[in-house]
Design a protein around this motif. Structure first.
Motif, PDB file in Angstrom:
ATOM      1  N   GLN A   1       0.786  -1.223   0.131  1.00 19.07           N
ATOM      2  CA  GLN A   1      -0.067   0.094  -0.030  1.00 19.07           C
ATOM      3  C   GLN A   1       0.862   1.313   0.083  1.00 19.07           C
ATOM      4  O   GLN A   1       1.693   1.209   0.849  1.00 19.07           O
ATOM      5  N   MET A   2       0.585   2.070  -0.953  1.00 17.02           N
ATOM      6  CA  MET A   2       1.351   3.336  -0.928  1.00 17.02           C
ATOM      7  C   MET A   2       1.143   4.286   0.363  1.00 17.02           C
ATOM      8  O   MET A   2      -0.020   4.220   0.638  1.00 17.02           O
ATOM      9  N   THR A   3       2.088   4.766   1.058  1.00 18.84           N
ATOM     10  CA  THR A   3       1.974   5.580   2.031  1.00 18.84           C
ATOM     11  C   THR A   3       1.798   7.052   1.415  1.00 18.84           C
ATOM     12  O   THR A   3       2.105   7.165   0.544  1.00 18.84           O
ATOM     13  N   GLU A   4       1.639   7.980   2.384  1.00 13.97           N
ATOM     14  CA  GLU A   4       1.665   9.529   2.105  1.00 13.97           C
ATOM     15  C   GLU A   4       2.976   9.847   2.049  1.00 13.97           C
ATOM     16  O   GLU A   4       3.290  11.246   1.898  1.00 13.97           O
ATOM     17  N   ARG A   5       4.128   9.364   2.215  1.00 17.51           N
ATOM     18  CA  ARG A   5       5.543   9.706   2.574  1.00 17.51           C
ATOM     19  C   ARG A   5       6.114   9.608   0.739  1.00 17.51           C
ATOM     20  O   ARG A   5       5.895   8.458   0.495  1.00 17.51           O
ATOM     21  N   SER A   6       6.845  10.587   0.546  1.00 20.90           N
ATOM     22  CA  SER A   6       7.426  10.510  -0.664  1.00 20.90           C
ATOM     23  C   SER A   6       8.321  11.784  -0.730  1.00 20.90           C
ATOM     24  O   SER A   6       8.327  12.558   0.096  1.00 20.90           O
ATOM     25  N   LEU A   7       9.314  11.553  -1.561  1.00 20.85           N
ATOM     26  CA  LEU A   7      10.319  12.512  -1.830  1.00 20.85           C
ATOM     27  C   LEU A   7      10.444  12.825  -3.332  1.00 20.85           C
ATOM     28  O   LEU A   7      10.897  11.969  -4.038  1.00 20.85           O
ATOM     29  N   HIS A   8      10.199  13.947  -3.728  1.00 18.33           N
ATOM     30  CA  HIS A   8      10.445  14.383  -5.173  1.00 18.33           C
ATOM     31  C   HIS A   8      11.308  15.836  -5.265  1.00 18.33           C
ATOM     32  O   HIS A   8      10.954  16.838  -4.782  1.00 18.33           O
ATOM     33  N   LEU A   9      12.330  15.577  -5.770  1.00 13.14           N
ATOM     34  CA  LEU A   9      13.559  16.811  -5.981  1.00 13.14           C
ATOM     35  C   LEU A   9      13.840  16.933  -7.451  1.00 13.14           C
ATOM     36  O   LEU A   9      14.292  16.200  -8.258  1.00 13.14           O
ATOM     37  N   TYR A  10      13.881  18.405  -7.798  1.00 13.46           N
ATOM     38  CA  TYR A  10      14.728  18.705  -8.865  1.00 13.46           C
ATOM     39  C   TYR A  10      16.154  19.073  -8.565  1.00 13.46           C
ATOM     40  O   TYR A  10      16.348  19.630  -7.593  1.00 13.46           O
ATOM     41  N   VAL A  11      17.062  18.816  -9.338  1.00 13.71           N
ATOM     42  CA  VAL A  11      18.204  18.918  -8.959  1.00 13.71           C
ATOM     43  C   VAL A  11      19.068  19.762 -10.112  1.00 13.71           C
ATOM     44  O   VAL A  11      19.147  19.351 -11.393  1.00 13.71           O
ATOM     45  N   HIS A  12      19.888  20.729  -9.742  1.00 11.83           N
ATOM     46  CA  HIS A  12      20.862  21.419 -10.949  1.00 11.83           C
ATOM     47  C   HIS A  12      21.974  20.738 -10.877  1.00 11.83           C
ATOM     48  O   HIS A  12      22.661  20.365 -10.090  1.00 11.83           O
ATOM     49  N   PRO A  13      22.408  20.338 -12.269  1.00  8.59           N
ATOM     50  CA  PRO A  13      23.643  19.390 -12.450  1.00  8.59           C
ATOM     51  C   PRO A  13      24.839  20.204 -12.454  1.00  8.59           C
ATOM     52  O   PRO A  13      25.816  19.564 -12.554  1.00  8.59           O
ATOM     53  N   GLU A  14      24.700  21.505 -12.486  1.00 12.55           N
ATOM     54  CA  GLU A  14      26.233  22.399 -12.281  1.00 12.55           C
ATOM     55  C   GLU A  14      27.075  22.000 -13.768  1.00 12.55           C
ATOM     56  O   GLU A  14      28.202  22.052 -13.461  1.00 12.55           O
ATOM     57  N   ARG A  15      25.978  21.815 -14.678  1.00 10.02           N
ATOM     58  CA  ARG A  15      26.759  21.816 -15.928  1.00 10.02           C
ATOM     59  C   ARG A  15      25.737  21.893 -17.101  1.00 10.02           C
ATOM     60  O   ARG A  15      24.570  22.317 -16.700  1.00 10.02           O
ATOM     61  N   ASP A  16      26.019  21.953 -18.461  1.00  8.29           N
ATOM     62  CA  ASP A  16      24.881  22.051 -19.340  1.00  8.29           C
ATOM     63  C   ASP A  16      24.046  20.845 -19.467  1.00  8.29           C
ATOM     64  O   ASP A  16      24.371  19.627 -19.161  1.00  8.29           O
ATOM     65  N   MET A  17      23.103  21.299 -20.124  1.00  8.67           N
ATOM     66  CA  MET A  17      22.002  20.002 -20.552  1.00  8.67           C
ATOM     67  C   MET A  17      22.146  19.687 -21.990  1.00  8.67           C
ATOM     68  O   MET A  17      21.766  20.600 -22.619  1.00  8.67           O
ATOM     69  N   PRO A  18      22.425  18.447 -22.284  1.00 11.37           N
ATOM     70  CA  PRO A  18      22.653  18.249 -23.755  1.00 11.37           C
ATOM     71  C   PRO A  18      21.224  18.130 -24.180  1.00 11.37           C
ATOM     72  O   PRO A  18      20.221  17.732 -23.608  1.00 11.37           O
ATOM     73  N   GLU A  19      21.024  18.427 -25.418  1.00  7.81           N
ATOM     74  CA  GLU A  19      19.738  18.669 -26.075  1.00  7.81           C
ATOM     75  C   GLU A  19      18.886  17.230 -26.219  1.00  7.81           C
ATOM     76  O   GLU A  19      17.632  17.342 -25.744  1.00  7.81           O
ATOM     77  N   GLU A  20      19.701  16.119 -26.411  1.00  6.20           N
ATOM     78  CA  GLU A  20      19.186  15.044 -26.327  1.00  6.20           C
ATOM     79  C   GLU A  20      18.511  14.646 -24.938  1.00  6.20           C
ATOM     80  O   GLU A  20      17.451  13.906 -25.008  1.00  6.20           O
ATOM     81  N   ALA A  21      19.013  14.897 -23.894  1.00  5.53           N
ATOM     82  CA  ALA A  21      18.539  14.582 -22.608  1.00  5.53           C
ATOM     83  C   ALA A  21      17.292  15.472 -22.484  1.00  5.53           C
ATOM     84  O   ALA A  21      16.220  14.937 -22.008  1.00  5.53           O
ATOM     85  N   ALA A  22      17.440  16.678 -22.795  1.00  7.99           N
ATOM     86  CA  ALA A  22      16.309  17.677 -22.720  1.00  7.99           C
ATOM     87  C   ALA A  22      15.015  16.999 -23.296  1.00  7.99           C
ATOM     88  O   ALA A  22      13.784  17.128 -22.972  1.00  7.99           O
ATOM     89  N   LYS A  23      15.250  16.323 -24.498  1.00  7.63           N
ATOM     90  CA  LYS A  23      14.030  15.898 -25.374  1.00  7.63           C
ATOM     91  C   LYS A  23      13.614  14.808 -24.636  1.00  7.63           C
ATOM     92  O   LYS A  23      12.182  14.433 -24.859  1.00  7.63           O
ATOM     93  N   VAL A  24      14.196  14.307 -24.035  1.00  9.20           N
ATOM     94  CA  VAL A  24      13.581  13.048 -23.107  1.00  9.20           C
ATOM     95  C   VAL A  24      12.617  13.409 -21.966  1.00  9.20           C
ATOM     96  O   VAL A  24      11.654  12.939 -21.865  1.00  9.20           O
ATOM     97  N   HIS A  25      13.336  14.126 -21.290  1.00  7.83           N
ATOM     98  CA  HIS A  25      12.534  14.325 -19.905  1.00  7.83           C
ATOM     99  C   HIS A  25      12.219  16.075 -19.718  1.00  7.83           C
ATOM    100  O   HIS A  25      11.361  16.440 -18.774  1.00  7.83           O
ATOM    101  N   GLY A  26      12.384  16.927 -20.626  1.00  8.62           N
ATOM    102  CA  GLY A  26      12.067  18.130 -20.842  1.00  8.62           C
ATOM    103  C   GLY A  26      12.589  19.218 -20.007  1.00  8.62           C
ATOM    104  O   GLY A  26      12.057  20.267 -19.777  1.00  8.62           O
ATOM    105  N   LEU A  27      13.638  18.669 -19.325  1.00  8.72           N
ATOM    106  CA  LEU A  27      14.385  19.462 -18.101  1.00  8.72           C
ATOM    107  C   LEU A  27      15.560  20.217 -18.743  1.00  8.72           C
ATOM    108  O   LEU A  27      16.592  19.739 -18.914  1.00  8.72           O
TER     109      LEU A  27
END
Length: 240
Positions: free
Chosen positions: A35-61
């Motif tokens: 059973q899923m509980t109410e506890r979760s953890l969701h975080l966006y993280v800055h990679p401290e580098r550039d974002m390749p275009e190919e990766a951004a097309k996959v997840h939109g970040l």
């Protein structure tokens, strides 16, 4: 006490944690007793580098999107992630990928690895390959095969992928769970049977062979010769 399970997924700048790629999103959903509980953890993280275009097309970040979300560097959230997963069973699709990135990020901070945190790792991709050999076993393919609605999944995202993976995992293990429950019930029935044996009343009726049947039996024993165990045991019984 039931072990915590964490449905886990990450998004990254690329495929190679040992070649400069970094983690950009983490999601974990806690599950106890299926059973899923109410506890979760969701975080966006800055990679401290550039974002390749190919990766951004996959997840939109893109880097701009992450900055708009005020995403902190991993060093600011690494301990929180480590404590969240500590001692849990991690349910991950293609676990080698996500664990590789987490261990790389933890090592940069001098934190223990996923294994050193006492986590058990369950890879649903390995489970799927065993259950459906020779078939496509991506998360999308499993959702289709198991009837899990993925209409909300436009792009890859750690949180939505966790939600889908949780349903896929429950579907894939439901039969095993039911069999375990059934086995416990059967064991209890066996105990009940032993504790309350059937009571017989009266005597068993003995039906003896007639002369023709007895003669046919003797002919069969004659054909077996001197090694006939029936006659040896009968003779021994008579001598006793």
């Amino acid at each position: 006490m039931s072990q915590r399970q964490i449905i886990l997924d990450t998004e990254t700048t690329g495929l190679y944690p040992d070649s400069g790629d970094r983690l950009v999103e983490f999601a974990g959903l806690e599950m106890i007793n299926r059973q899923m509980t109410e506890r979760s953890l969701h975080l966006y993280v800055h990679p401290e580098r550039d974002m390749p275009e190919e990766a951004a097309k996959v997840h939109g970040l893109t880097i701009e999107v992450l900055e708009e979300k005020n995403a902190p560097p991993f060093a600011a959230v690494g301990r929180e992630i480590a404590e969240f997963i500590r001692g849990a069973e991690l349910i991950i699709h293609n676990a080698r990928f996500d664990v590789g990135f987490l261990n790389m990020e933890f090592a940069r901070m001098g934190l223990p690895s996923v294994e050193e945190l006492g986590c058990k790792i369950t890879d649903t991709l390995a489970m799927a390959k065993e259950a459906y050999p020779g078939q496509k076993n991506s998360l999308d393919a499993l959702c289709t095969r198991l009837g899990v609605d993925r209409s909300k999944r436009v792009l890859h995202g750690a949180l939505i992928d966790c939600e889908l993976l949780g349903e896929v995992y429950l579907n894939m293990t439901r039969r095993q769970f039911d069999l375990m429950g059934g086995a416990e019930e059967e064991t209890q029935q066996e105990k009940t049977f032993v504790a309350s044996p059937t009571q017989r009343t009266g005597r068993l009726k003995v039906i003896r062979a007639n002369e023709a049947e007895a003669a046919e039996h003797e002919q069969y024993l004659d054909a077996l010769g001197e090694e006939c165990l029936w006659r040896k045991s009968t003779s021994a019984g008579e001598r006793a």
